[in-house]
Scaffold this active site. Sequence first.
Site, PDB file in Angstrom:
ATOM      1  N   ASP A 131      -5.617  -0.268  -4.945  1.00 14.80           N
ATOM      2  CA  ASP A 131      -5.138  -0.795  -6.308  1.00 14.80           C
ATOM      3  C   ASP A 131      -6.123  -1.219  -7.183  1.00 14.80           C
ATOM      4  O   ASP A 131      -6.782  -2.386  -6.985  1.00 14.80           O
ATOM      5  CB  ASP A 131      -3.815  -1.855  -6.101  1.00 14.80           C
ATOM      6  CG  ASP A 131      -2.973  -1.971  -7.600  1.00 14.80           C
ATOM      7  OD1 ASP A 131      -3.563  -1.705  -8.503  1.00 14.80           O
ATOM      8  OD2 ASP A 131      -1.993  -2.768  -7.212  1.00 14.80           O
ATOM      9  N   ILE A 182       1.216  -3.332   3.714  1.00 13.22           N
ATOM     10  CA  ILE A 182       1.918  -4.584   3.354  1.00 13.22           C
ATOM     11  C   ILE A 182       3.537  -3.921   2.913  1.00 13.22           C
ATOM     12  O   ILE A 182       4.522  -4.708   2.971  1.00 13.22           O
ATOM     13  CB  ILE A 182       1.371  -5.357   2.029  1.00 13.22           C
ATOM     14  CG1 ILE A 182       2.393  -6.589   2.111  1.00 13.22           C
ATOM     15  CG2 ILE A 182       1.581  -4.589   0.837  1.00 13.22           C
ATOM     16  CD1 ILE A 182       1.670  -7.562   1.091  1.00 13.22           C
ATOM     17  N   LEU A 202      -9.752   2.423   1.052  1.00 14.35           N
ATOM     18  CA  LEU A 202      -9.584   3.780   0.255  1.00 14.35           C
ATOM     19  C   LEU A 202      -8.385   3.824  -0.800  1.00 14.35           C
ATOM     20  O   LEU A 202      -7.364   3.575  -0.535  1.00 14.35           O
ATOM     21  CB  LEU A 202      -9.214   4.776   1.304  1.00 14.35           C
ATOM     22  CG  LEU A 202     -10.099   4.812   2.681  1.00 14.35           C
ATOM     23  CD1 LEU A 202      -9.733   6.013   3.496  1.00 14.35           C
ATOM     24  CD2 LEU A 202     -11.760   4.701   2.509  1.00 14.35           C
ATOM     25  N   GLU A 259      -3.290  10.375   1.167  1.00 12.22           N
ATOM     26  CA  GLU A 259      -2.449  11.118   0.446  1.00 12.22           C
ATOM     27  C   GLU A 259      -3.049  11.008  -1.220  1.00 12.22           C
ATOM     28  O   GLU A 259      -3.004  12.011  -1.576  1.00 12.22           O
ATOM     29  CB  GLU A 259      -0.970  10.281   0.514  1.00 12.22           C
ATOM     30  CG  GLU A 259      -0.097  10.798  -0.730  1.00 12.22           C
ATOM     31  CD  GLU A 259       1.234  10.326  -0.636  1.00 12.22           C
ATOM     32  OE1 GLU A 259       1.232   9.111  -1.118  1.00 12.22           O
ATOM     33  OE2 GLU A 259       2.205  10.907  -0.317  1.00 12.22           O
ATOM     34  N   GLU A 260      -3.789   9.614  -1.326  1.00 12.07           N
ATOM     35  CA  GLU A 260      -4.231   9.615  -2.603  1.00 12.07           C
ATOM     36  C   GLU A 260      -5.397  10.457  -2.624  1.00 12.07           C
ATOM     37  O   GLU A 260      -5.671  11.030  -3.925  1.00 12.07           O
ATOM     38  CB  GLU A 260      -4.573   8.239  -2.855  1.00 12.07           C
ATOM     39  CG  GLU A 260      -5.014   7.961  -4.098  1.00 12.07           C
ATOM     40  CD  GLU A 260      -3.815   7.890  -5.254  1.00 12.07           C
ATOM     41  OE1 GLU A 260      -4.098   7.962  -6.599  1.00 12.07           O
ATOM     42  OE2 GLU A 260      -2.939   7.797  -4.815  1.00 12.07           O
ATOM     43  N   ASN A 274      -0.408  -8.681   5.242  1.00 12.05           N
ATOM     44  CA  ASN A 274      -1.084  -8.989   4.164  1.00 12.05           C
ATOM     45  C   ASN A 274      -2.689  -9.070   4.343  1.00 12.05           C
ATOM     46  O   ASN A 274      -3.022 -10.313   4.697  1.00 12.05           O
ATOM     47  CB  ASN A 274      -0.606 -10.192   3.326  1.00 12.05           C
ATOM     48  CG  ASN A 274      -1.406 -10.300   1.967  1.00 12.05           C
ATOM     49  OD1 ASN A 274      -2.389  -9.668   1.657  1.00 12.05           O
ATOM     50  ND2 ASN A 274      -0.511 -11.038   1.048  1.00 12.05           N
TER      51      ASN A 274
END
Length: 266
Positions: A168, A113, A165, A244-245, A145
Amino acid sequence: MEHPTTSAPEAAAAAPASVPIKNVGGGEVAKLPQKKFFRQRAHANPFSDHSLEYPVSPDRMDWAPHYPALCSSSVPREQHPRVEFADIGCGYGGLLIDLATQYPETLMLGMEIRTKVQDYVHKRIEALREQQPGSYQNVSIIRANAMKFLPNFFARAQLSKMFFLFPDPHFKKKKHKARIISPTLLAEYAYVLRPGGIVYTITDVHDLHVWMVEHLDAHPLFERLSKDEEAADPVVPFVYSSTEEGKKVERNKGDKFLALFRRIEA
């Protein structure tokens, strides 16, 4: 339908900030975008009004601009291969990029989004296609979205894998309704996922892991995979470490909580 070539003005301004890399032939140079010029806040409010375009139904979606080598505009749409992997909230596209070469015949799509992040992934894919001709033709991204418009893009039983993955966590209780796993949304995921298809979830937040497992366990069309089945799944190593997280959690020596669920017959 909005295609990845549409970008925010600020992202377009950052586009020249890229790293040149020679292609396979050693002649022309493909430029990989530098992530630092496409930074945006970690999450976006899914309930806000975003300027988004979407097809009225999956059969009205033109995938040719996303997969030009595999979905030629000269071929009727009903003869095009269909997207099978969907990474919901794909971030900077690490999972998609890694899986693209592992499953070169499978179309996969990231849904993101955030404008600048989507623009970064699009430019990354374009650069990789130029750098390695013939590769990465099966991967694309779209600004969307997924909490509102998923059935507009995918038909019933179309997908074989869905990825959630490091979503939030929405820590505050009043924000739990915005979590990407909920009873209402699970009904939509069950609709677009074919029987036998797999939902992959991973997070570094234990409370969110428990939430996702409880809701998926409670849904009659999903069953959890055993630990042995998880270990045998060739995609799981990428789920752990490609994003990346996921890499950030590793650097910080944090925990990762994984759960896989299979879509079962009604």
